[in-house]
Design a protein around this motif. Structure first.
Motif, PDB file in Angstrom:
ATOM      1  N   LEU A 130       1.218  -0.953  -0.017  1.00 62.84           N
ATOM      2  CA  LEU A 130      -0.010   0.056  -0.231  1.00 62.84           C
ATOM      3  C   LEU A 130       0.946   1.409  -0.217  1.00 62.84           C
ATOM      4  O   LEU A 130       2.131   1.424   0.294  1.00 62.84           O
ATOM      5  CB  LEU A 130      -0.607   0.015   1.358  1.00 62.84           C
ATOM      6  N   THR A 131       0.556   2.120  -1.459  1.00 59.40           N
ATOM      7  CA  THR A 131       1.187   3.222  -1.209  1.00 59.40           C
ATOM      8  C   THR A 131       0.928   3.841   0.321  1.00 59.40           C
ATOM      9  O   THR A 131       0.041   3.627   1.168  1.00 59.40           O
ATOM     10  CB  THR A 131       1.187   3.897  -1.947  1.00 59.40           C
ATOM     11  N   GLU A 132       1.497   5.056   1.102  1.00 61.83           N
ATOM     12  CA  GLU A 132       1.041   6.344   1.368  1.00 61.83           C
ATOM     13  C   GLU A 132       0.035   7.025   1.806  1.00 61.83           C
ATOM     14  O   GLU A 132      -1.439   6.693   2.711  1.00 61.83           O
ATOM     15  CB  GLU A 132       2.179   7.291   2.206  1.00 61.83           C
ATOM     16  N   ALA A 133      -0.759   7.022   0.267  1.00 69.06           N
ATOM     17  CA  ALA A 133      -1.781   7.726   0.111  1.00 69.06           C
ATOM     18  C   ALA A 133      -3.078   6.498   0.235  1.00 69.06           C
ATOM     19  O   ALA A 133      -4.306   6.814   0.960  1.00 69.06           O
ATOM     20  CB  ALA A 133      -1.941   8.098  -1.486  1.00 69.06           C
ATOM     21  N   GLU A 134      -2.979   5.296   0.319  1.00 73.74           N
ATOM     22  CA  GLU A 134      -4.031   3.919  -0.622  1.00 73.74           C
ATOM     23  C   GLU A 134      -3.810   4.545   1.839  1.00 73.74           C
ATOM     24  O   GLU A 134      -4.595   3.955   2.615  1.00 73.74           O
ATOM     25  CB  GLU A 134      -3.066   3.165  -0.125  1.00 73.74           C
ATOM     26  N   HIS A 135      -3.004   4.497   2.898  1.00 70.81           N
ATOM     27  CA  HIS A 135      -2.939   4.229   3.670  1.00 70.81           C
ATOM     28  C   HIS A 135      -4.047   5.008   4.309  1.00 70.81           C
ATOM     29  O   HIS A 135      -4.910   4.717   5.036  1.00 70.81           O
ATOM     30  CB  HIS A 135      -1.424   4.238   4.905  1.00 70.81           C
ATOM     31  N   ALA A 136      -3.072   6.612   4.004  1.00 71.66           N
ATOM     32  CA  ALA A 136      -4.182   7.739   4.102  1.00 71.66           C
ATOM     33  C   ALA A 136      -5.816   7.608   3.635  1.00 71.66           C
ATOM     34  O   ALA A 136      -6.568   7.240   4.899  1.00 71.66           O
ATOM     35  CB  ALA A 136      -3.668   8.748   4.430  1.00 71.66           C
ATOM     36  N   ALA A 137      -5.868   6.414   3.016  1.00 69.52           N
ATOM     37  CA  ALA A 137      -7.427   6.559   2.555  1.00 69.52           C
ATOM     38  C   ALA A 137      -7.933   5.667   3.241  1.00 69.52           C
ATOM     39  O   ALA A 137      -9.187   5.622   3.864  1.00 69.52           O
ATOM     40  CB  ALA A 137      -7.731   6.585   0.738  1.00 69.52           C
ATOM     41  N   LYS A 138      -7.951   4.378   3.871  1.00 70.11           N
ATOM     42  CA  LYS A 138      -7.664   3.369   4.691  1.00 70.11           C
ATOM     43  C   LYS A 138      -8.476   4.316   6.098  1.00 70.11           C
ATOM     44  O   LYS A 138      -9.796   4.317   6.633  1.00 70.11           O
ATOM     45  CB  LYS A 138      -7.023   2.358   5.380  1.00 70.11           C
ATOM     46  N   GLN A 139      -7.431   5.381   6.610  1.00 76.88           N
ATOM     47  CA  GLN A 139      -7.352   5.468   8.019  1.00 76.88           C
ATOM     48  C   GLN A 139      -8.514   6.419   7.585  1.00 76.88           C
ATOM     49  O   GLN A 139      -9.560   6.692   8.820  1.00 76.88           O
ATOM     50  CB  GLN A 139      -6.305   5.606   8.650  1.00 76.88           C
ATOM     51  N   GLY A 140      -8.528   7.217   6.675  1.00 76.48           N
ATOM     52  CA  GLY A 140      -9.748   8.244   6.326  1.00 76.48           C
ATOM     53  C   GLY A 140     -11.476   7.213   5.872  1.00 76.48           C
ATOM     54  O   GLY A 140     -12.336   8.152   6.814  1.00 76.48           O
ATOM     55  N   GLU A 141     -11.293   6.140   5.533  1.00 81.18           N
ATOM     56  CA  GLU A 141     -12.495   5.786   5.904  1.00 81.18           C
ATOM     57  C   GLU A 141     -12.920   5.543   7.818  1.00 81.18           C
ATOM     58  O   GLU A 141     -13.965   4.428   7.968  1.00 81.18           O
ATOM     59  CB  GLU A 141     -12.879   4.771   5.087  1.00 81.18           C
ATOM     60  N   GLY A 142     -12.215   5.481   7.774  1.00 79.88           N
ATOM     61  CA  GLY A 142     -11.983   5.196   9.822  1.00 79.88           C
ATOM     62  C   GLY A 142     -11.806   4.059   9.802  1.00 79.88           C
ATOM     63  O   GLY A 142     -12.520   2.752  10.919  1.00 79.88           O
ATOM     64  N   ILE A 143     -11.014   2.513   8.941  1.00 83.98           N
ATOM     65  CA  ILE A 143     -10.897   1.502   8.966  1.00 83.98           C
ATOM     66  C   ILE A 143      -8.956   1.874  10.622  1.00 83.98           C
ATOM     67  O   ILE A 143      -8.260   2.491   9.410  1.00 83.98           O
ATOM     68  CB  ILE A 143      -9.953   0.978   7.915  1.00 83.98           C
ATOM     69  N   VAL A 144      -9.219   1.466  11.334  1.00 81.45           N
ATOM     70  CA  VAL A 144      -7.580   0.892  12.033  1.00 81.45           C
ATOM     71  C   VAL A 144      -7.085  -0.263  11.948  1.00 81.45           C
ATOM     72  O   VAL A 144      -7.944  -1.249  11.725  1.00 81.45           O
ATOM     73  CB  VAL A 144      -8.931   0.632  13.539  1.00 81.45           C
ATOM     74  N   PRO A 145      -5.730   0.000  11.551  1.00 82.40           N
ATOM     75  CA  PRO A 145      -5.167  -1.551  11.190  1.00 82.40           C
ATOM     76  C   PRO A 145      -4.938  -1.919  12.478  1.00 82.40           C
ATOM     77  O   PRO A 145      -4.294  -1.604  13.691  1.00 82.40           O
ATOM     78  CB  PRO A 145      -4.224  -0.297  10.730  1.00 82.40           C
ATOM     79  N   HIS A 146      -4.207  -3.281  11.961  1.00 82.63           N
ATOM     80  CA  HIS A 146      -3.610  -4.265  13.432  1.00 82.63           C
ATOM     81  C   HIS A 146      -2.336  -4.251  12.574  1.00 82.63           C
ATOM     82  O   HIS A 146      -1.924  -3.583  11.242  1.00 82.63           O
ATOM     83  CB  HIS A 146      -4.409  -5.802  13.013  1.00 82.63           C
ATOM     84  N   TRP A 147      -1.879  -4.831  13.304  1.00 83.22           N
ATOM     85  CA  TRP A 147      -0.400  -4.536  12.860  1.00 83.22           C
ATOM     86  C   TRP A 147       0.487  -6.175  12.878  1.00 83.22           C
ATOM     87  O   TRP A 147      -0.003  -7.076  13.881  1.00 83.22           O
ATOM     88  CB  TRP A 147       0.262  -3.750  14.530  1.00 83.22           C
ATOM     89  N   ARG A 148       1.028  -5.909  11.551  1.00 85.54           N
ATOM     90  CA  ARG A 148       1.963  -7.830  11.325  1.00 85.54           C
ATOM     91  C   ARG A 148       3.647  -7.392  11.879  1.00 85.54           C
ATOM     92  O   ARG A 148       4.157  -6.003  11.216  1.00 85.54           O
ATOM     93  CB  ARG A 148       1.658  -7.906   9.552  1.00 85.54           C
ATOM     94  N   PHE A 149       4.224  -7.952  12.037  1.00 86.99           N
ATOM     95  CA  PHE A 149       5.766  -8.321  11.819  1.00 86.99           C
ATOM     96  C   PHE A 149       5.420  -8.511  10.059  1.00 86.99           C
ATOM     97  O   PHE A 149       5.690  -9.247   9.967  1.00 86.99           O
ATOM     98  CB  PHE A 149       6.002  -8.981  13.497  1.00 86.99           C
TER      99      PHE A 149
END
Ligand code: GLU
Length: 446
Positions: A130-149
């Protein structure tokens, strides 16, 4: 480079009671530490706040204490959340942690597609692309990420397992593990590695169901700038029918205690089950520690057999010294009483019943006329000595010509009300002269 003092740990999740499988893991970690003069730590893995319970934490402590596996220290994951946060930030800054947004359903679908194509069902790292813009878009939609190692695919994983020998994993065949949920809570993987580093654990000994976790955690240790500890994975415990039965999973210290199993018996069995050493009723735990050696552990599942445990238990009870059991014996039962009754016991709780044969009152036996005359004669002949039973039976053998069962059984029935029980030679001195005579007279009249 010489390693520091051995530190092992037992890391149960307080989401239930300990079962025989965890007890075995705890015991082996305790033994490994004792063998090397090291420390054995209890680590309470309570990051799952919803499922962890304080009463289970207490039960774990009291089960370990019943087993004699006293920890040299205790840590709780719920008290160490700031440590995980720091490690998380460091790893994220180093590019080893990334945000992902897939729902459980999406992941399941990806898994099915991979399997359908004959590929291993591992995470496809879509979130890494994912690009930074795509991350921002997800988070803009209110989707909170989980985290992977992020596993380093260029760093092959290998370790010398204390039980399984050389282990090798290609990191590209493993999924980047989810280490933190969207709500900020922790999954098992990272906190465990952080704790093992900070607590100074030198040896991780656990079930073989953790082998692939070890592969991932080895990369975590390295990413966190630490040398991984030594690892050993033991074969799982199965029931005598060869499966990991439900019953085995619920068999804990309470159930054993209720069955009259002594902790020493459980320790003697579990110490050597699944090893090339023979399982024997060894009550001296130091002797078990002395022979503890990971090199004796086999790769085949260890079979737990309740019958074998019962046999070890009985054999150990027959050797238990008075001082070790005194406070669990009926009131008034001294060392001689214990020594008289011990050979008849399968469980300690039965001591009270046998002791009632000494303290009375005893049941009036149903004797034939002949036997009533005989026990009346015995009441007359009773003479107190250091060994009144042999004196009495010697006299009666001579005077009546009786022998064997005819000589002994009516006396036993009259003196104890039962046809079997502990050795009469040991019981009679405990019953005492007056009481013994009274019982013989009563039986003669019954
Ligand atoms: N809490 C984990 C478990 O019970 C600990 C595993 C480990 O020993 O690292 O499976």
């Amino acid at each position: 480079m010489a390693r520091a003092m051995t530190v092992t740990r037992f890391a149960p999740s307080p989401t239930g009671r300990l079962h025989v499988g965890n007890i075995r893991t705890a015991l082996h970690n305790w033994m490994l530490a004792k063998k090397r003069g090291g420390r054995f730590m209890l680590r309470i893995d309570d990051t799952d706040a919803a499922r962890s319970r304080e009463d289970y934490v207490e039960a774990i402590r009291s089960d370990l204490s019943w087993l004699g596996l006293t920890p040299d220290g205790e840590e709780r994951q719920s008290a160490r959340l700031d440590h995980y946060e720091r490690a998380f930030e460091a790893l994220r800054d180093a590019g080893r942690i990334y945000a992902a947004y897939e729902t459980a359903q999406e992941l399941e679908l990806k898994r099915k597609i991979a399997l359908g194509r004959g590929l291993p069902p591992i995470y496809d790292r879509a979130a890494l692309a994912l690009t930074e813009a795509e991350h921002a878009a997800k988070q803009g939609e209110g989707i909170v990420p989980h985290w992977r190692f992020k596993l380093d695919h260029d760093q092959p994983i290998a370790w010398e397992d204390g039980i399984r020998g050389t282990q090798k994993f290609d990191p590209a065949t493993l999924s980047d593990p989810v280490i933190r949920r969207a709500d900020g809570s922790w999954l098992y993987m990272l906190p465990s590695a952080v704790d093992d580093i900070e607590i100074g654990v030198t040896d991780v000994l656990r079930g073989e169901d953790h082998v692939s976790n070890t592969a991932v955690q080895i990369q975590m240790f390295t990413a966190l700038g630490a040398t991984p500890p030594r690892f050993a994975h033991e074969a799982l415990l199965v029931g005598s029918e060869g499966k990991l039965s439900k019953r085995l999973g619920s068999l804990g210290c309470d159930a054993f205690r209720d069955d009259g199993i002594e902790p020493q018996a459980l320790v003697a069995l579990l110490a050597r089950l699944g090893t090339s050493l023979s399982v024997e009723p060894i009550g001296d735990v130091a002797a078990l520690v002395e022979t503890f050696d990971l090199a004796t552990f086999g790769r085949a599942p260890a079979r737990f057999d309740a019958g074998e445990l019962a046999r070890i238990n009985t054999a150990l009870i027959h050797e238990l010294p008075f001082a070790e059991v005194a406070e669990r014996l009926p009131d008034g039962m001294g060392e001689e009483g214990w020594l008289a009754i011990r050979p008849n016991l399968d469980k300690l709780a039965d001591a009270a019943d046998y002791w009632s044969l000494v303290t009375g009152p005893v049941d009036a036996p149903d004797l034939s006329d002949d036997d009533r005359t005989y026990v009346a004669e015995a009441a007359q002949a009773l003479e107190w000595s250091a060994d009144p039973w042999h004196t009495l039976t010697g006299t009666l053998k001579e005077s009546t010509g009786r022998k064997g069962k005819a000589l002994f059984l009516p006396l036993r029935l009259a003196l104890t009300g039962r046809g079997s029980g502990p050795e009469m030679a040991a019981l009679l001195p405990l019953i005492g002269e007056g009481e013994a005579r009274a019982r013989l007279i009563a039986a003669a009249r019954a």
